[in-house]
Design a protein around this motif. Structure first.
Motif, mmCIF file in Angstrom:
data_model
loop_
_atom_site.group_PDB
_atom_site.id
_atom_site.type_symbol
_atom_site.label_atom_id
_atom_site.label_comp_id
_atom_site.label_asym_id
_atom_site.label_seq_id
_atom_site.Cartn_x
_atom_site.Cartn_y
_atom_site.Cartn_z
ATOM 1 N N GLY A 116 9.562 50.315 -8.402
ATOM 2 C CA GLY A 116 8.249 50.825 -7.802
ATOM 3 C C GLY A 116 8.264 51.757 -6.893
ATOM 4 N N ASP A 117 7.900 51.759 -5.629
ATOM 5 C CA ASP A 117 7.621 52.711 -4.667
ATOM 6 C C ASP A 117 8.886 53.183 -3.748
ATOM 7 O OD1 ASP A 117 5.017 52.410 -5.665
ATOM 8 O OD2 ASP A 117 4.387 51.262 -4.180
ATOM 9 N N ILE A 118 9.974 52.730 -3.993
ATOM 10 C CA ILE A 118 11.215 53.093 -3.058
ATOM 11 C C ILE A 118 11.342 54.745 -3.401
ATOM 12 C CG2 ILE A 118 13.454 52.718 -2.569
ATOM 13 C CD1 ILE A 118 13.002 49.976 -3.471
ATOM 14 N N GLU A 119 11.112 55.595 -2.467
ATOM 15 C CA GLU A 119 11.317 56.910 -2.594
ATOM 16 C C GLU A 119 13.046 57.205 -2.356
ATOM 17 O OE1 GLU A 119 8.507 59.675 -0.923
ATOM 18 O OE2 GLU A 119 6.941 58.322 -1.219
ATOM 19 N N MET A 120 13.267 58.150 -3.377
ATOM 20 C CA MET A 120 14.670 58.608 -3.037
ATOM 21 C C MET A 120 14.718 59.796 -3.776
ATOM 22 S SD MET A 120 16.683 56.379 -5.922
ATOM 23 C CE MET A 120 15.307 54.997 -6.223
ATOM 24 N N GLN A 121 15.850 60.555 -3.545
ATOM 25 C CA GLN A 121 16.310 61.921 -4.142
ATOM 26 C C GLN A 121 17.446 62.047 -4.895
ATOM 27 O OE1 GLN A 121 15.171 65.359 -3.300
ATOM 28 N NE2 GLN A 121 16.218 66.195 -4.717
ATOM 29 N N LEU A 122 17.440 62.026 -6.374
ATOM 30 C CA LEU A 122 18.524 61.768 -6.990
ATOM 31 C C LEU A 122 19.288 62.995 -7.340
ATOM 32 C CD1 LEU A 122 20.077 59.761 -9.198
ATOM 33 C CD2 LEU A 122 18.221 60.304 -10.781
ATOM 34 N N THR A 123 20.395 63.016 -7.566
ATOM 35 C CA THR A 123 21.151 64.225 -7.860
ATOM 36 C C THR A 123 22.173 63.596 -8.921
ATOM 37 O OG1 THR A 123 20.915 65.027 -5.585
ATOM 38 C CG2 THR A 123 22.821 66.119 -7.355
ATOM 39 N N ALA A 124 22.536 64.273 -10.111
ATOM 40 C CA ALA A 124 23.375 63.562 -11.330
ATOM 41 C C ALA A 124 24.110 64.748 -11.631
ATOM 42 C CB ALA A 124 22.148 63.309 -12.328
ATOM 43 N N TYR A 125 25.428 64.211 -11.834
ATOM 44 C CA TYR A 125 26.414 64.768 -12.331
ATOM 45 C C TYR A 125 27.151 64.377 -13.473
ATOM 46 C CZ TYR A 125 26.093 66.582 -7.484
ATOM 47 O OH TYR A 125 25.846 67.040 -6.376
ATOM 48 N N ARG A 126 27.388 65.053 -14.591
ATOM 49 C CA ARG A 126 27.883 64.447 -15.950
ATOM 50 C C ARG A 126 28.965 65.301 -16.342
ATOM 51 N NH1 ARG A 126 22.825 64.010 -15.454
ATOM 52 N NH2 ARG A 126 21.859 62.048 -15.645
ATOM 53 N N GLY A 127 29.979 64.523 -17.123
ATOM 54 C CA GLY A 127 31.200 65.211 -17.444
ATOM 55 C C GLY A 127 31.987 64.356 -18.491
ATOM 56 N N VAL A 128 32.776 65.044 -19.379
ATOM 57 C CA VAL A 128 33.632 64.496 -20.190
ATOM 58 C C VAL A 128 34.892 64.253 -19.572
ATOM 59 C CG1 VAL A 128 34.685 64.751 -22.435
ATOM 60 C CG2 VAL A 128 32.380 65.510 -22.250
ATOM 61 N N VAL A 129 35.521 63.167 -19.912
ATOM 62 C CA VAL A 129 36.825 62.680 -19.104
ATOM 63 C C VAL A 129 37.824 63.413 -20.032
ATOM 64 C CG1 VAL A 129 38.447 60.762 -18.866
ATOM 65 C CG2 VAL A 129 35.989 60.304 -18.645
ATOM 66 N N LEU A 130 38.677 64.182 -19.265
ATOM 67 C CA LEU A 130 39.663 64.952 -19.562
ATOM 68 C C LEU A 130 40.998 64.506 -19.743
ATOM 69 C CD1 LEU A 130 38.516 68.565 -18.570
ATOM 70 C CD2 LEU A 130 38.344 67.620 -20.737
ATOM 71 N N GLU A 131 41.193 63.520 -18.548
ATOM 72 C CA GLU A 131 42.389 63.025 -18.147
ATOM 73 C C GLU A 131 42.051 61.810 -17.196
ATOM 74 O OE1 GLU A 131 46.453 63.609 -15.714
ATOM 75 O OE2 GLU A 131 45.474 65.655 -16.808
ATOM 76 N N GLU A 132 43.004 60.588 -17.421
ATOM 77 C CA GLU A 132 42.842 59.360 -16.723
ATOM 78 C C GLU A 132 43.705 58.679 -16.269
ATOM 79 O OE1 GLU A 132 40.465 56.484 -19.023
ATOM 80 O OE2 GLU A 132 39.152 56.082 -17.378
ATOM 81 N N HIS A 133 44.040 58.216 -15.288
ATOM 82 C CA HIS A 133 45.023 57.384 -14.774
ATOM 83 C C HIS A 133 44.415 56.030 -14.193
ATOM 84 C CE1 HIS A 133 48.859 56.183 -12.992
ATOM 85 N NE2 HIS A 133 48.175 55.743 -11.929
ATOM 86 N N ILE A 134 45.144 55.136 -14.902
ATOM 87 C CA ILE A 134 44.770 53.666 -14.520
ATOM 88 C C ILE A 134 45.892 52.818 -14.173
ATOM 89 C CG2 ILE A 134 43.736 51.455 -15.370
ATOM 90 C CD1 ILE A 134 42.404 53.249 -17.586
ATOM 91 N N ALA A 135 45.868 52.488 -12.970
ATOM 92 C CA ALA A 135 46.999 51.931 -12.492
ATOM 93 C C ALA A 135 47.375 50.393 -13.425
ATOM 94 C CB ALA A 135 46.938 51.353 -10.840
#
Length: 107
Positions: free
Chosen positions: A86-105
Motif C-alpha cells: 500500500g501507501d508506505i513511501e520509499m525510495q528504491l535503488t537496485a543493483y544487479r550482478g552475476v556471481v563471478l566468485e564466491e567464498h562460503i565458510a
C-alpha cells in the motif's frame, strides 16, 4: 553452467516509523512470499537494517537467484508485494550482478 544472479536493493524511508511499518508487513508475509519466490528460483534473501548511514532509515536486501530466468520469474511476485504493502513511501535503488566468485565458510 548458468551463473547465479545477485540483486542488492536499498529502500530509503521518510522516517523510522515508516520503515518499521514496512518491516511489520514483511514479517506478516515472509513465509508465503518466500515459498513463492523459492518455487520461482530464488535461492535466498536477506534483509538488513543499514546502520552506518547517520540519520537515515534504510533497509538493504540481498537476493540470490539460481539464474537470470529465476530473477524474471520473481518480478511479478515483487510487483504483487508492492501493491499489497500500500501507501508506505520509499525510495528504491537496485543493483544487479552475476556471481563471478564466491567464498562460503566451511562448517
Amino acid at each position: 553452467m548458468t551463473p547465479k544472479l545477485m540483486s542488492y536493493n536499498t529502500d530509503d524511508f521518510q522516517s523510522k516509523a515508516h520503515m518499521e511499518m514496512f518491516i511489520a508487513e514483511i514479517e506478516k508475509n515472509v513465509d508465503a512470499m518466500g515459498d513463492q519466490m523459492s518455487d520461482a528460483g530464488l535461492l535466498s534473501f536477506t534483509v538488513t537494517q543499514v546502520w552506518n548511514k547517520q540519520g537515515k532509515s534504510q533497509l538493504g536486501w540481498l537476493f540470490e537467484y539460481s539464474d537470470p530466468d529465476a530473477y524474471k520469474k520473481c518480478q511479478p511476485i515483487f510487483k504483487q508485494m508492492e501493491a499489497d504493502f500500500g501507501d508506505i513511501e520509499m525510495q528504491l535503488t537496485a543493483y544487479r550482478g552475476v556471481v563471478l566468485e564466491e567464498h562460503i565458510a566451511k562448517d
